[in-house]
Scaffold this active site. Sequence first.
Site, PDB file in Angstrom:
ATOM      1  N   ARG A 122      88.720  -2.206  44.209  1.00 21.50           N
ATOM      2  CA  ARG A 122      90.164  -2.284  44.425  1.00 21.50           C
ATOM      3  C   ARG A 122      90.746  -3.560  43.837  1.00 21.50           C
ATOM      4  NH1 ARG A 122      94.617  -3.090  45.140  1.00 21.50           N
ATOM      5  NH2 ARG A 122      95.961  -2.670  46.930  1.00 21.50           N
ATOM      6  N   TYR A 144     107.689   9.906  56.002  1.00 16.25           N
ATOM      7  CA  TYR A 144     107.639   8.860  54.965  1.00 16.25           C
ATOM      8  C   TYR A 144     108.816   8.983  54.009  1.00 16.25           C
ATOM      9  CZ  TYR A 144     103.150   7.353  56.689  1.00 16.25           C
ATOM     10  OH  TYR A 144     102.157   6.850  57.495  1.00 16.25           O
ATOM     11  N   ARG A 172      89.009   7.578  56.931  1.00 17.22           N
ATOM     12  CA  ARG A 172      89.142   6.331  56.158  1.00 17.22           C
ATOM     13  C   ARG A 172      87.792   5.647  55.917  1.00 17.22           C
ATOM     14  NH1 ARG A 172      94.237   3.943  55.628  1.00 17.22           N
ATOM     15  NH2 ARG A 172      95.795   5.570  55.693  1.00 17.22           N
ATOM     16  N   ASP A 194      95.355   9.787  48.557  1.00 16.68           N
ATOM     17  CA  ASP A 194      96.258   9.456  49.657  1.00 16.68           C
ATOM     18  C   ASP A 194      97.166  10.650  49.923  1.00 16.68           C
ATOM     19  OD1 ASP A 194      97.059   6.850  51.285  1.00 16.68           O
ATOM     20  OD2 ASP A 194      98.854   8.058  50.948  1.00 16.68           O
ATOM     21  N   ARG A 211      88.974  -0.469  53.017  1.00 21.79           N
ATOM     22  CA  ARG A 211      88.936  -1.934  52.908  1.00 21.79           C
ATOM     23  C   ARG A 211      87.907  -2.633  53.774  1.00 21.79           C
ATOM     24  NH1 ARG A 211      95.068  -2.178  54.042  1.00 21.79           N
ATOM     25  NH2 ARG A 211      94.295  -0.326  55.072  1.00 21.79           N
TER      26      ARG A 211
HETATM   27  O1  CP3 Z   1      88.233   7.477  53.138  1.00 25.77           O
HETATM   28  C1  CP3 Z   1      89.210   8.223  53.290  1.00 25.77           C
HETATM   29  O2  CP3 Z   1      89.612   8.603  54.406  1.00 25.77           O
HETATM   30  C2  CP3 Z   1      89.859   8.834  52.057  1.00 25.77           C
HETATM   31  C3  CP3 Z   1      91.057   8.217  51.602  1.00 25.77           C
HETATM   32  C4  CP3 Z   1      92.362   8.214  52.384  1.00 25.77           C
HETATM   33  C5  CP3 Z   1      93.303   7.164  52.217  1.00 25.77           C
HETATM   34  N1  CP3 Z   1      94.436   7.497  52.891  1.00 25.77           N
HETATM   35  C6  CP3 Z   1      93.088   5.958  51.425  1.00 25.77           C
HETATM   36  C7  CP3 Z   1      93.962   4.779  51.616  1.00 25.77           C
HETATM   37  C8  CP3 Z   1      92.930   9.145  53.237  1.00 25.77           C
HETATM   38  C9  CP3 Z   1      92.328  10.437  53.790  1.00 25.77           C
HETATM   39  C10 CP3 Z   1      94.243   8.693  53.547  1.00 25.77           C
HETATM   40  C11 CP3 Z   1      95.191   9.431  54.390  1.00 25.77           C
HETATM   41  C12 CP3 Z   1      96.471   8.820  54.774  1.00 25.77           C
HETATM   42  N2  CP3 Z   1      97.292   8.018  54.007  1.00 25.77           N
HETATM   43  C13 CP3 Z   1      97.125   9.062  55.994  1.00 25.77           C
HETATM   44  C14 CP3 Z   1      96.628   9.982  57.091  1.00 25.77           C
HETATM   45  C15 CP3 Z   1      95.580   9.330  57.931  1.00 25.77           C
HETATM   46  C16 CP3 Z   1      96.118   8.285  58.874  1.00 25.77           C
HETATM   47  O3  CP3 Z   1      95.716   7.136  58.743  1.00 25.77           O
HETATM   48  O4  CP3 Z   1      96.899   8.649  59.769  1.00 25.77           O
HETATM   49  C17 CP3 Z   1      98.325   8.332  55.994  1.00 25.77           C
HETATM   50  C18 CP3 Z   1      99.339   8.261  57.117  1.00 25.77           C
HETATM   51  C19 CP3 Z   1      98.424   7.693  54.730  1.00 25.77           C
HETATM   52  C20 CP3 Z   1      99.541   6.856  54.223  1.00 25.77           C
HETATM   53  C21 CP3 Z   1      99.093   5.471  53.930  1.00 25.77           C
HETATM   54  N3  CP3 Z   1      98.293   5.113  52.868  1.00 25.77           N
HETATM   55  C22 CP3 Z   1      99.410   4.303  54.650  1.00 25.77           C
HETATM   56  C23 CP3 Z   1     100.278   4.261  55.900  1.00 25.77           C
HETATM   57  C24 CP3 Z   1      98.791   3.254  53.999  1.00 25.77           C
HETATM   58  C25 CP3 Z   1      98.944   1.788  54.330  1.00 25.77           C
HETATM   59  C26 CP3 Z   1      98.279   1.417  55.564  1.00 25.77           C
HETATM   60  C27 CP3 Z   1      96.814   1.269  55.334  1.00 25.77           C
HETATM   61  O5  CP3 Z   1      96.027   1.829  56.079  1.00 25.77           O
HETATM   62  O6  CP3 Z   1      96.513   0.529  54.394  1.00 25.77           O
HETATM   63  C28 CP3 Z   1      98.048   3.773  52.909  1.00 25.77           C
HETATM   64  C29 CP3 Z   1      97.194   3.032  51.957  1.00 25.77           C
HETATM   65  C30 CP3 Z   1      95.765   3.463  51.831  1.00 25.77           C
HETATM   66  N4  CP3 Z   1      95.331   4.757  51.790  1.00 25.77           N
HETATM   67  C31 CP3 Z   1      94.636   2.605  51.665  1.00 25.77           C
HETATM   68  C32 CP3 Z   1      93.514   3.421  51.531  1.00 25.77           C
HETATM   69  C33 CP3 Z   1      92.090   2.995  51.299  1.00 25.77           C
HETATM   70  C34 CP3 Z   1      94.682   1.085  51.587  1.00 25.77           C
HETATM   71  C35 CP3 Z   1      95.254   0.720  50.279  1.00 25.77           C
HETATM   72  C36 CP3 Z   1      94.594  -0.470  49.637  1.00 25.77           C
HETATM   73  O7  CP3 Z   1      93.425  -0.395  49.224  1.00 25.77           O
HETATM   74  O8  CP3 Z   1      95.295  -1.470  49.509  1.00 25.77           O
END
Ligand code: CP3
Length: 340
Positions: A36, A147, A23, A72, A27
């Site tokens: 964003r 999910y 990640r 994602d 944010r």
């Molecule tokens: O920088 C990176 O790692 C690349 C981008 C990336 C995102 N999600 C962007 C994201 C990656 C590799 C992921 C993987 C992801 N997404 C996982 C596996 C990793 C982990 O955390 O266990 C999972 C379970 C998800 C599903 C997901 N996406 C959730 C549960 C959420 C909401 C919770 C959260 O962390 O915000 C997201 C949203 C998400 N994915 C955001 C980002 C930057 C935030 C969204 C926003 O900008 O509002």
Amino acid sequence: MNDTFLKACRGEKTDYTPVWFMRQAGRYLPEYRAVRGKTTFLELCKSPELCTEVTLQPINLFGFDAAILFSDILIPMEAMNLKLEFHEGRGPVFPDPVRTQKAVDELIVPDPDATMPFVMETIKLLLKELKVPLIGFSGAPFTLATYLLEGGSSKFFYETKKMMFESPVLYHELLQKITDCTSLYLQAQARAGAQALQIFDSWAGVLAPGDYARFALPYVQSIIKDLRQVTDVPIIYFANNGSTLIPNTVTAGADVLGLDWRINIKDAIDKVGNHAVQGNLDPMALFLPQEALEKRVKQLLDDASQAKGHIFNLGHGILPQTSPDKARIVVDAVHRFSGK
Ligand code: CP3
């Protein structure tokens, strides 16, 4: 190209320990929030230009040794014919969860190049810009299925375990469809030019080992077996909260095992045999003052010194509340202490 990360994945000797953060584009960065702020998360994921921009942000700011594609894990689930929403403060939502035979039957196994061209386009744009390797990724079938079944994030995985135990045949059908989709999706990323692939099994740790062996591991093994037929890029498998599952996860077929912070990396290294390891600083350690944080980094590097290969990372994603300065401190400390 700086290939230190790829060498560490393959267990080759490196001049220093490579580092990236799960990640790392996200944010906690004001630069990410600025991009964003102009769009929704899903639109951002579908814009190759913006994905390229936010992928590069942490690389240019802190000098990470690998980039991870901005996307994602749930994007391919939308391509499987599901409605996907991201709600502010609640995360991903599937308004029509997949809980019946009919719902499973209606899932399609999409052609990734046709349904997710923006992902392949992002990879191609990034390859022109990057001087470090690009990691592509997917979710693992078990984690993706949670999910779909729960309709979003979950605490107790009631719907997941209910289908697992009441309707195992249907559950296997669901997992197989997600596996077919994921296998094609990762192959397409490798064809587009991704130089390593990570499979995120974020919820593997909620399973008893026997259930993990039945319902999660075989599908990861099958994806990796398919990938090995078409590409030799390093494969990282991250089973979060999975330290008690290591005897199973070592058989997944990956080159690198990702580790969360709940196990001492030294103990993990004793158990992973011929694998490189990635991890495993507690993301909350980035809230320590600089001196204490650097001490932890040093300790972790020392503990990992006997690994076949070590890629420094956090034990899970960096938290949005983290100060960007702390990311810089960790990257610099990893490089300095490991001899860069
Ligand atoms: O920088 C990176 O790692 C690349 C981008 C990336 C995102 N999600 C962007 C994201 C990656 C590799 C992921 C993987 C992801 N997404 C996982 C596996 C990793 C982990 O955390 O266990 C999972 C379970 C998800 C599903 C997901 N996406 C959730 C549960 C959420 C909401 C919770 C959260 O962390 O915000 C997201 C949203 C998400 N994915 C955001 C980002 C930057 C935030 C969204 C926003 O900008 O509002």
